[in-house]
Structures are given as structure tokens and as C-alpha cells.
Design an enzyme around this catalytic site. Structure first.
Site, PDB file in Angstrom:
ATOM      1  N   GLU A   3       0.854  -0.789  -0.216  1.00  0.00           N
ATOM      2  CA  GLU A   3      -0.013  -0.190  -0.168  1.00  0.00           C
ATOM      3  C   GLU A   3       0.583   1.282  -0.068  1.00  0.00           C
ATOM      4  O   GLU A   3       0.335   2.539   0.486  1.00  0.00           O
ATOM      5  CB  GLU A   3      -0.597  -0.271   1.446  1.00  0.00           C
ATOM      6  N   GLU A  57      -7.187  -7.822  -1.488  1.00  0.00           N
ATOM      7  CA  GLU A  57      -7.650  -7.532  -0.016  1.00  0.00           C
ATOM      8  C   GLU A  57      -9.082  -6.776  -0.270  1.00  0.00           C
ATOM      9  O   GLU A  57      -9.822  -5.534  -0.864  1.00  0.00           O
ATOM     10  CB  GLU A  57      -6.589  -6.241   0.681  1.00  0.00           C
TER      11      GLU A  57
END
Length: 780
Positions: A179, A248
Site C-alpha cells: 500500500e 484485500e
């Protein structure tokens, strides 16, 4: 380039020959041994459960329709001290990966080594922060050297055990960084250079499987960029030759101290998955599939709770979270049945307006279709290829043959399990626990100000304690003469603090404490204090409750008492300030009870393990804040005092069965910071109390009591029943056969049963064209 050949690894000894698994990709799918795959994965973090739980969790993942298990690798857990490693117990990464392999599943290894994960400090060890010249996640030589060392060590460990798919093992994907795209703008050009370095470093490790970077729109080739979030159907990879991957899919959310239990509906999770595959998705991972427990001090935040249940398909204790688990299992079965069509078929779309679309996947062998209604409030009735279909708002219908609706994300046809907690049923168990108390010996710090180190500066808690404890004492001695301008009758102590919890003492007397609100960790604490002429000992206890785990430069967020600290004197209208920041400060990390390991000693607060195999919880409601141990095993921080004003919140903490002595006494030790009533502490088991279902006609209902027999049928009706679980009622139409009698005969006394929901089974029911349903409530 897509590789579709299967190579046989030849060797001299026939017994050691093996097939390698060739993993490649193109713009349509991940390809494994020449076959394009629809891949469904679930995140299970090995440190958040115990080794004894792993086989059951992974097996339930496979039974739930998953192909792969995804996990992070936790740097601070494995290298708590620089170049000293720990892979024991529930940190045994290799054992976890081999357990995945034993179940015949694939693995996705997210090395990071930044993981976020609501884990303390995002997975970075605090010693890393304390190295000279250190800057995290940028083109900093010290950081890159340490990151490369850890990443390389993990890769070599996994290679040694031949666990990458290229070696015949289960791991089909590996991840570097995590991320970073969310924060890269804060790092400027150095951030862009860093991400290129990450890609080159990872690629040089030659793992033989693709590398992924999630949330990294500019991921350098050959890295595959992927999506994280609640919905990823609109995600487009940065390379047309990269498959559409979702690393995710947030099945719920984490919980903060003082917050309510987060919940994401089953229907919404299923909608997000179906919509993703409708729009060309190929790999989807649930974060989390099993959340687990933040044992010891692993919870990050600050203020992230010990429970990491995450409203996942498998709950914190490993039970099936129904209906989420079952509804998604049915979706997985449908998607797998369409795998070849989805990965090889030509794609076309029909737009019906008002946010309703049909997507057709067509091969020479046949077609499969999705009908998606993205309108949040309006149901749709459409004519598709000559047949009318009712598609509820915010749902996707799946037609594997483009004719018959097999699945709709808003129509749940699986059971709901109602979990109940029961009192400890151990033999000869007393009604209440017997306790003994031992006070924390703090005379040396309160009255003498003696510490382990002394400096003329107020330091960040991370710098001094190296995060070896939540607790750090700051102590200084101040000589005040009566002639000192600050001296007077009205004096106070003013502390500029970033401690999550602060306790202040002057000359051994507790003058007050402060609990920071979540998100408001910079504050000024001021309290009246009595000072004496001459020497005065000021003692401050700083407590952290998880270090930050997310955001640009999160490692620099201060914790502790970074000052300044003042003594304030007031004489009439005059205010005098005495700055103590550059005084000689002594520091002491931790508490003597922790150092002396009182949690591992024998204690009268012993009890017998609950009978059976159901998960065990300890209810600590009535206590304040502290830490709990079972037989020396740290089950995590507790903070019921922060939950007292929140309706519906519990103070129950997971006690893994492997922590218990089944044949003898068990010892519970609590460290209590602020006081409470331990007489209310009790142990319970958690299991299925009753199960409910409200299933549409032409489906098969499976009822299960999770290993226990079904004892009775409380309600059953086939027609148009109303109400909800616990309050079902018959509707205006009812089938001719007695539904309760049928279910009693076929289900009572069994651990599970399957019922064909049809008029053939229950008799005709004239419901005026309404869809007929079977409503059931069974007692376990």
C-alpha cells in the site's frame, strides 16, 4: 510472456524428482501449469492464532471454497532484536506454509516487510527506528540494507524448504512493499526511486513466481499491481498484460478500544465479489478470512483491541461465521464451475439503463452470464435473452448457462448461526475464583527516582524502551528553595505529553492521570501538586497502547513524554514557570512484576479447563485496564473500563485450548493498572446455540450445529413466512405438509442434514406468484 508448459525436474535419484508448478499470467488470468484460473483466497495471519488452530482454519478455508491462503510476514515478531530471530511457536512461518501445502492449497506470501495489518508499528521493529540516520520506506541506505536483509532471509528460508511453486511448493505469488501508493506522494521523487529499488531487489531474488505490489498504480514491471478496498470492480491494472487482482476485500473492519463491533453485511461482501468477477476479475482475497487475536502486545493503532475478529467468515475463535461463510461458499462453487468460461470466453455487455447491466462470457463450448444491479434502492425486472429476471437492488445474479439463475448475492440460502456463551462446566469447579494480590513495587521510582539510564533530555518512549514494554518511567529530582520565584502555596505540574495513558506522582503521591482520546494524542496535562522546600521527586509513568501502523512517516509519530514539563507557581496575578525539560531525567523501562515474571508463578486463582472442545473465553468485565496471562501465556491487553459506556460491548478474551492444562489446574494472572473487581471474572465456552434459515424454493438447505446434534425444531414453515431469527411467524400462505414434522424427522439427532426446499418435499403452497421460502429455527 505467458508460459504454459509443464517441466519435469530431472535428477539422478528418481525418488527426489518432482514436478514444478509453472505460474505465469496474462491480461485475463493467473495461469498455473498451462491452465487459466479463477483464484479465491483468504487471509489468515499465523501469529494471530496458535499452531494447533492452523490445520482446522486452513481446512475450513478449503471447505469454504478457497484455493489459496494469504499471509503477511511480521518483521518485528521474527527479528525482535537486530540479527536475533524467532520462528518458534505460532511464529513458525515454515510450519504454517507446510500446513497450507498439506491441505493441497496454494499460498500467497506477502513479505512486505511493511505490513500495516493493524499490527504494532506496522510490523517494523522499533530497533530499526533507533538506528543512526534511519528513515523508513524511502531511498535511505540504512533502511534499504535492513529491509533487503530481512526479505532475503525470508526468501532463502522458503527456498530451502522448496515452498515456492517453482520448486513444487504451494506459494504461487509473493509481495514486496504494501500500500505504498497511498503515501508515495509524501516522499516525492525519493518515493518513486524507492519503489523502483523494491521491484529490482525483489526480482533479483529469483523466486520463480510473480511478485505483486498492492495499491501501487505505478508498480514497475515485472511487478503486478493489485487493488485493496471494499470494492475493486472498477480497478484496472497499469499493464494490459496484467490480470485484474484484488488482494484485500475487507470483510469487516478492525475494532478500537471504546468502539463498537464493526459489521459488514454478508450480502454486501458477496455483491462486491460477484461484481468483481462480472467485470473481469481473476484473483480475489478476503482480508480477513480469519482475523484471530492480537496476543501479547501485537495490536497496533494506537488503541486497536486485542480481538481482531474483523467480522470475517471464520470468527476470532475459528467458528463458522454464518451466514457469511456459507453464502460465500456457494458463490465460490458457482464461480469455480464457470472457471474456463470466465478466463477464456469473449466478453460482451448489455446495458439496460438505471445501473443494470448483463455481462456475457462466451466460448465455443457455452456461455455464462452475470446480471448486475448497482442501484442501491431500486429492484430491477429485466428481459434478458427472452426470459424475465428479478434482480434486487445492489445485487448480482449469476447464470452459469445464461438461462437459469443459480445464485444471487442478495438472496441468502444458507443458515444463520446464533452463538451463545455458556458457563464453565468443568468438574468440581467453584462458583468463583480465589484471588491473591501482590502490589507492584514502585518505591524506588516514586521516592528515589532511580532508573536504568540518565540523560539531560526528555526522549520519545520508543527511543528509550525500544518498545520492550508498554511502560516507561520518567523521573527527575528538583530542588526548590523557599526563595525560588516559583515557590508558593499554589503550585502545579504541567506536562506536554503524547503518552496514551499518563500517571503523575510528586514525592510519592499520585496527583492524577490522563487517558488520551483516540486520535488526540498531543495534550497538556496540568494538576495541582504539593511541593516541599528542598528535594522533590517527580515521577511520570507513560503508557502506550499500540504504536501507529499506517501513514506516511508514521514511525516518527511521538509516544511518551516529549515535553516540555513545567512546575507552575502562582502568586496573586503573577505566574512563574520553571522548565524541567533539560533537567537530569532518569528512565526505567517496564514494571517489576513483568521483569520477575509473576505471570508464570503459581497462584490461588486456579481453575479447571472447561469440558468439551468448544472455544474458551475469559470475561474480564469489572476490571479496569491491564494485561492477562493464562499459564504464562499472554492473551493480550484488556481495557473494560474503556468499554463501560458502550452498549453491547463485551469484555471477553480468547483463551486458546492449547494454552490450557486439560488434566490439572490452570493459573490466571492479571496485571491491573487502575483497579477493578476481580470477583466478576469468569470463564465460559462459546458455541452454536441455535440455527436459523430463510431459504428460497429450488435450493438445498444445509443445517449444522457445528459438530453437535440438532436437538429440536422450534419453528418451520414453507410458504411466505415473516419475521426474523428468533421471531419467525407463519405468513398468509402455507404448504400442505407439516414442515416442522418433516424437519424433525430428517434433522433431529443429527449433526447436519440437507433438505430439498421444494413443493415436492413440503407440498403445494398457493402464494399468489410470490417466491416461496422455507423458514426454520433449530435448537442445538
Amino acid at each position: 510472456m505467458m508460459i504454459s508448459l509443464k517441466f519435469l525436474l530431472c535428477c539422478l535419484l528418481v525418488s527426489s524428482c518432482a514436478y514444478a508448478t509453472i505460474v505465469s499470467h496474462d491480461g485475463r488470468a493467473i495461469t498455473i501449469d498451462g491452465h487459466r484460473r479463477v483464484l479465491l483466497s483468504g487471509s489468515i495471519h499465523y501469529p494471530r492464532s496458535t499452531t494447533e488452530m492452523w490445520p482446522d482454519l486452513i481446512k475450513k478455508g478449503k471447505e469454504g471454497g478457497l484455493d489459496a491462503i494469504e499471509t503477511y510476514v511480521f518483521w518485528n515478531a521474527h527479528e525482535p532484536t537486530r540479527r536475533q530471530y524467532d520462528f518458534s511457536g505460532n511464529l513458525d512461518l515454515i510450519r504454517f506454509l507446510k500446513t497450507i501445502q498439506d491441505e493441497g492449497m496454494y499460498g500467497v506470501l506477502r513479505i512486505g516487510p511493511y505490513v500495516c495489518a493493524e499490527w504494532n508499528y506496522g510490523g517494523f521493529p522499533v530497533w530499526l527506528h533507533n538506528m543512526p540516520g534511519m528513515e523508513f520506506r524511502t531511498t535511505n541506505t540504512a533502511f534499504m540494507n535492513e529491509m533487503q536483509n530481512f526479505t532475503t532471509m525470508i526468501v532463502e528460508m522458503v527456498k530451502k524448504e522448496k515452498l515456492f511453486a517453482s520448486q513444487g511448493g504451494p506459494i504461487i505469488l509473493a509481495q514486496i512493499e504494501n500500500e505504498y501508493g497511498n503515501v508515495i506522494g509524501s516522499y516525492g521523487e525519493a518515493g518513486k526511486a524507492y519503489i523502483k529499488w523494491c521491484a529490482n531487489m525483489a526480482n533479483s531474488l529469483d523466486v520463480g513466481v510473480p511478485w505483486i505490489m498492492c495499491q501501487q498504480d505505478d508498480a514497475p514491471q515485472p511487478m503486478l499491481n493489485t487493488c485493496n478496498g471494499y470494492y475493486c470492480d472498477n480497478f484496472t491494472p497499469n499493464n494490459p498484460n496484467t490480470p485484474k487482482m484484488w488482494t484485500e476485500n475487507w470483510t469487516g473492519w478492525y475494532k478500537n478500544w471504546g468502539g463498537k463491533d464493526p459489521h459488514r453485511t454478508t450480502e454486501d461482501v458477496a455483491f462486491a465479489v460477484a461484481r468483481f468477477f462480472q467485470r473481469g476479475g481473476t484473483f480475489q482475497n478476503y482480508y480477513m478470512y480469519h482475523g484471530g487475536t492480537n496476543f501479547d502486545r501485537t495490536a497496533g493503532g494506537p488503541y486497536i483491541t486485542t480481538t481482531y475478529d474483523y467480522d470475517a467468515p471464520l470468527d476470532e475463535f475459528g467458528n463458522l461465521n454464518q451466514p457469511k461463510y456459507g453464502h460465500l461458499k456457494q458463490l465460490h462453487d458457482v464461480l469455480h464451475a464457470m472457471e474456463k468460461t470466465l478466463t477464456y470466453g469473449n466478453i460482451s455487455t448489455v446495458d439496460f439503463g438505471n445501473l443494470v447491466t448483463a455481462t456475457v462470457y462466451k466460448t465455443e463450448e457455452g456461455s455464462s452470464c452475470f446480471i448486475g444491479n448497482v442501484n442501491e434502492t431500486s429492484d430491477a425486472k429485466i428481459n434478458f435473452q427472452g426470459t424475465f429476471y428479478d434482480v434486487p437492488a445492489w445485487s448480482v445474479s449469476i447464470l452459469p448457462d445464461c438461462k437459469t439463475e443459480t445464485y444471487n448475492t442478495a438472496k441468502i440460502n444458507t443458515q444463520t448461526s446464533v452463538m451463545v456463551k455458556k458457563a464453565n462446566e468443568a468438574e468440581n469447579e467453584p462458583s468463583t475464583l480465589k484471588w491473591s494480590w501482590r502490589p507492584e513495587n514502585i518505591d524506588n521510582v516514586l521516592l528515589k527516582g532511580k532508573g536504568e539510564s540518565t540523560m539531560r533530555q526528555l526522549f520519545d518512549q520508543k527511543v528509550v524502551s525500544n518498545d520492550e514494554s508498554d511502560y516507561l518511567w520518567y523521573m527527575t529530582t528538583v530542588n526548590i528553595k523557599e526563595q525560588d520565584p516559583v515557590w508558593g502555596k499554589n503550585m502545579s505540574l504541567r506536562i506536554n505529553s503524547t503518552a496514551h495513558v499518563l500517571h503523575a506522582f510528586v514525592n510519592g503521591q499520585h496527583i492524577g492521570n490522563y487517558r488520551a482520546e483516540n486520535g488526540k494524542f498531543h495534550y497538556v496535562f496540568e494538576q495541582d501538586a504539593k511541593f516541599n522546600p528542598g528535594a522533590n521527586v517527580i515521577t511520570l509513568l507513560s503508557i502506550t497502547v499500540g504504536l501507529p501502523n499506517y501513514g506516511a512517516f508514521f514511525e516518527n509519530v511521538p509516544a511518551g513524554i516529549t515535553g516540555p514539563v513545567f512546575i507552575i507557581g502562582r502568586n496573586g496575578d503573577e505566574t512563574i514557570v520553571k522548565d524541567l525539560s533539560t533537567h537530569k531525567w532518569s528512565y526505567k523501562t517496564g514494571l517489576s512484576g513483568f521483569e520477575n515474571q509473576l505471570f508464570s508463578s503459581e497462584s490461588p486463582s486456579t481453575w479447571s479447563a472447561p469440558l468439551g472442545s468448544e472455544p474458551v473465553v475469559v470475561d474480564l468485565l469489572g476490571l479496569g485496564k491491564g494485561t492477562a496471562w493464562i499459564n504464562g501465556n499472554n492473551i493480550g491487553r484488556y481495557w473494560p473500563a474503556f468499554l463501560a459506556d458502550i452498549d453491547g460491548c463485551s469484555a471477553e478474551y480468547h483463551v486458546p485450548r492449547s494454552f490450557l492444562n486439560s488434566d490439572g489446574d490452570n493459573t490466571l494472572v492479571l496485571f491491573e493498572e487502575i483497579g477493578g473487581n476481580p470477583s466478576l471474572v469468569n470463564f465460559q465456552t462459546i458455541g452454536v446455540g441455535n440455527v436459523c434459515a430463510n431459504v428460497y424454493e429450488k435450493n438445498v438447505l444445509e443445517l449444522s450445529c457445528n459438530g453437535k446434534p440438532i436437538s429440536s425444531i422450534k419453528f418451520a414453515s414453507f410458504g411466505n413466512p415473516g419475521g426474523n431469527c428468533g421471531s419467525f411467524e407463519k405468513g398468509t400462505c402455507e404448504a400442505s405438509n407439516d414442515a416442522a414434522a418433516i424437519l424433525t424427522q430428517e434433522c433431529v439427532g443429527k449433526e447436519k442434514c440437507s433438505i430439498d426446499v421444494s413443493e415436492k418435499k413440503f407440498g403445494a403452497a398457493d402464494c399468489g406468484g410470490l417466491a416461496k421460502r422455507l423458514a426454520v429455527e433449530a435448537i442445538c
